[in-house]
Design an enzyme around this catalytic site. Structure first.
Site: not given
Length: 607
Positions: A2, A27, A74, A98-99, A479, A483, A486, A502, A602
């Site tokens: 929204c 959006r 939305w 919004n939210g 992940e 990060k 990166e 192991h 990106k």
């Protein structure tokens, strides 16, 4: 996702509101609307579909007034009708939002008992009536809003106008962004500075739990305690391709803090908060008929796929293969026609993933794309599309794109499990409830930012860092390691905790920090044993767990970060945030370019 715009100005508001709403079209939305004050009374226009429908309506039925609010919506649940479109009003108050208001059912029942009548089943309407009930008791708009904010649970950005109060507006935020725009004798509100770009380039960003009173000449900002505060006014520098960092030092940090709102926006598109049910967009195939799933992605999106593998196999009882896009097609795998392949990509343009998609198309697979860009190549070529509502993500290291991918995949997993009769409706409701709580829980995790910044000092000088996890915590370990690599350029590896013996345990000494992802649950005891093995060898442990887990281990010499207690199903989404912050603060301490780390782009559009 929204969008919000508010104007307290000199000129007619309606054309400016509609123009700004057009700038928020990226959006995603299915309806739009505006409300203005005309001689102190609230007048409103709303329309389904494209903003052009709203513009045509206003052209045929003009709307005057120099103060107004607008919204692109939305649909959260139910049909995207004019009745459900924002702004919502009872004649005394008009609100755009919004939210997600998590406790709106409780508020709704309370207000209905007091005689309030509801026209919609949206969460926003409860806020309208709550404010209005305060006004009816003779309270000022400011008091009514402050008391209302105390009652709301969840993530929100609000813009509110009041009958009888020309040249006046109130905005508030918790977990959802909101910006104030400064003009020449006029003021503005927007869900981001891009919406305000044609109105002003001087903006300030409300911080968490801030609220603001706006007149035509000034904005008075207050914090959650009602104390006046100052926020930096800066030049937005916006174009269609560029977005502002706001008050944040880096896009990456802003996007980490955007996650409660992005999670909420994505949930709004998929989850009915009243029925606690998932409503996927119409698919061109029956989930009940799918006997095998293949998930294909690159980088961070691949780790999202690994978590979905756990979910789909555990709850839907469907065998899942998860593969790296750049390797998949070179195995020349024969695929049985009619299988489902899920492709995950933030941009929808990743070259390796697109190539794998086309390979699967040639092998008569059903194609489902999970992307953040509705107009992307993957979205256009897929049989079915599930959108994430992360909004623009400028930082190269993916943050909110990852957590919104997990939201989409979680909702998909619930739907498939139900369609196959593998889980009960009762369990599905419990899982959906856990998802709807995530925006608030994510806000709580962000309160650990300072503690994680201090712990980054323990990682700064490390040559190697290990991340350990079990179950869905294992992909989060992967992940977290990615990060750190990166943006800090420190070598890091993620391992399934049970694999420590192991081989990787040979690396453990006092110079190797070990980050352990261990929410309490059926795998916690085994993970804590692996932690004890690390501590016994002099390893430096940072434990991410909840109160139950931390109390279980006691004082063992590990640094601990306490996270909220949540359903195991949603734990990996929540535990993503601290590993992002830990990597961010480590990179900042090293003086690295956090938003544009070396050698990375990106969107990878070449193989």
């Amino acid at each position: 996702m929204c969008g919000i715009i508010g104007v307290v100005g000199k000129q007619q508001a309606a054309p400016r509101l509609v123009d700004s709403l057009r700038r928020l079209e990226y959006r995603g939305y299915d309806s739009s609307g505006i409300a203005t004050l005309v001689d102190g009374e609230i007048h409103r226009r709303r329309a389904e579909g494209k903003i052009e429908n709203l513009a045509t309506l206003i052209k045929n039925k003009s709307l005057h007034g120099t103060t107004g609010i607008g919204h692109t919506r939305w649909a959260t649940h139910g049909r995207p009708t004019t009745t459900n479109a924002h702004p919502h009003t009872d004649g005394k108050v008009a609100i755009v939002h919004n939210g997600i208001i998590e406790n709106f059912l409780e508020l709704r029942k309370e207000l209905m008992a007091e005689g309030h009548q509801f026209e919609t089943d949206t969460d926003t309407e409860a806020v309208v009536h709550l404010v209005s009930s305060m006004l009816a008791k003779g309270q000022s708009p400011q008091f009514a809003v402050t008391e209302t904010l105390k009652r709301l649970e969840g993530a929100f950005a609000l813009a509110i106008i009041f009958s009888g109060h020309e040249d006046f507006m109130i905005g508030a935020r918790r977990g959802s962004p909101l910006a104030v725009g400064y003009g020449d004798g006029e003021m503005f509100l927007g869900s981001d500075a891009y919406a305000l770009a044609k109105l002003t380039d001087r903006v300030c960003y409300l911080e968490e739990n801030d609220w603001v009173e706006i007149s035509d000449k000034k904005a008075t900002l207050r914090n959650r305690f009602g104390k006046k505060v100052r926020r930096k006014i800066c030049s937005s520098g916006h174009t269609g391709e560029q977005f502002s960092k706001g008050n944040f030092a880096h896009f990456m940090l802003k996007e980490i803090y955007d996650q409660p709102a992005a999670i909420g926006d994505t949930l709004s598109a998929l989850v009915n908060p009243i029925q606690k049910s998932v409503n996927l967009p119409e698919l061109s195939f029956e989930l009940a008929n799918i006997s095998r799933v293949t998930i294909i992605a690159c980088g961070t999106s691949y780790y999202a796929g690994l978590i979905a593998k756990y979910w789909l196999e555990q709850y839907a009882r469907v065998p899942v293969e998860c593969d790296i896009a750049s390797e998949f097609r070179y195995r020349e795998l024969e695929m049985e026609p009619g299988g489902l392949t899920i492709f995950i990509s933030q941009s929808g343009e990743t070259a390796d993933t697109l190539a794998a998609m086309r390979y699967c198309r040639e092998h008569e697979q059903l194609i489902l794309a999970v992307v953040n860009v509705a107009e992307s190549s993957m979205a256009r070529e897929a049989d079915a599309l599930l959108l994430t509502y992360a909004g623009p993500e400028i930082g190269v290291a993916s943050t909110k794109a990852f957590t919104t991918q997990l939201i989409v995949l979680a909702c998909f997993s619930i739907s498939m499990a139900l369609e196959k009769g593998r889980i009960s409706n009762k369990l599905a409701v419990k899982m959906c409830s856990a998802l709807t709580e995530l925006p608030s829980r994510a806000n709580e995790v962000l309160n650990n930012d300072d503690a994680l910044a201090k712990l980054a000092n323990d990682i700064l000088s490390a040559r190697d860092v290990l991340y350990l996890g079990r179950g869905t915590g294992y992909p989060i370990a992967l992940e977290g390691a990615l990060k750190l690599k990166e943006i800090s350029y420190i070598h890091a590896e993620g391992y399934a905790a049970g694999e420590m013996k192991h081989g990787p345990i040979a690396l453990i000494d006092e110079c190797v920090p070990v980050i352990i992802i261990a929410p309490s649950g059926k795998l916690f005891d085994k993970t804590s044993l692996n932690m004890q093995e690390v501590l016994a060898r002099g390893g430096r442990v940072i434990l991410l767990s909840d109160q139950i887990g931390i109390e279980k281990i006691g004082d063992v010499g590990a640094d601990v970060v306490e996270l909220p207690q949540v359903h195991p199903f949603v734990a990996p989404i929540l535990y993503t945030i601290p590993v992002q912050l830990l990597a961010y603060h480590t990179a900042v301490l090293k003086g690295n370019d956090v938003d544009q780390p070396r050698n990375l782009a990106k969107s990878v559009t070449v193989e």
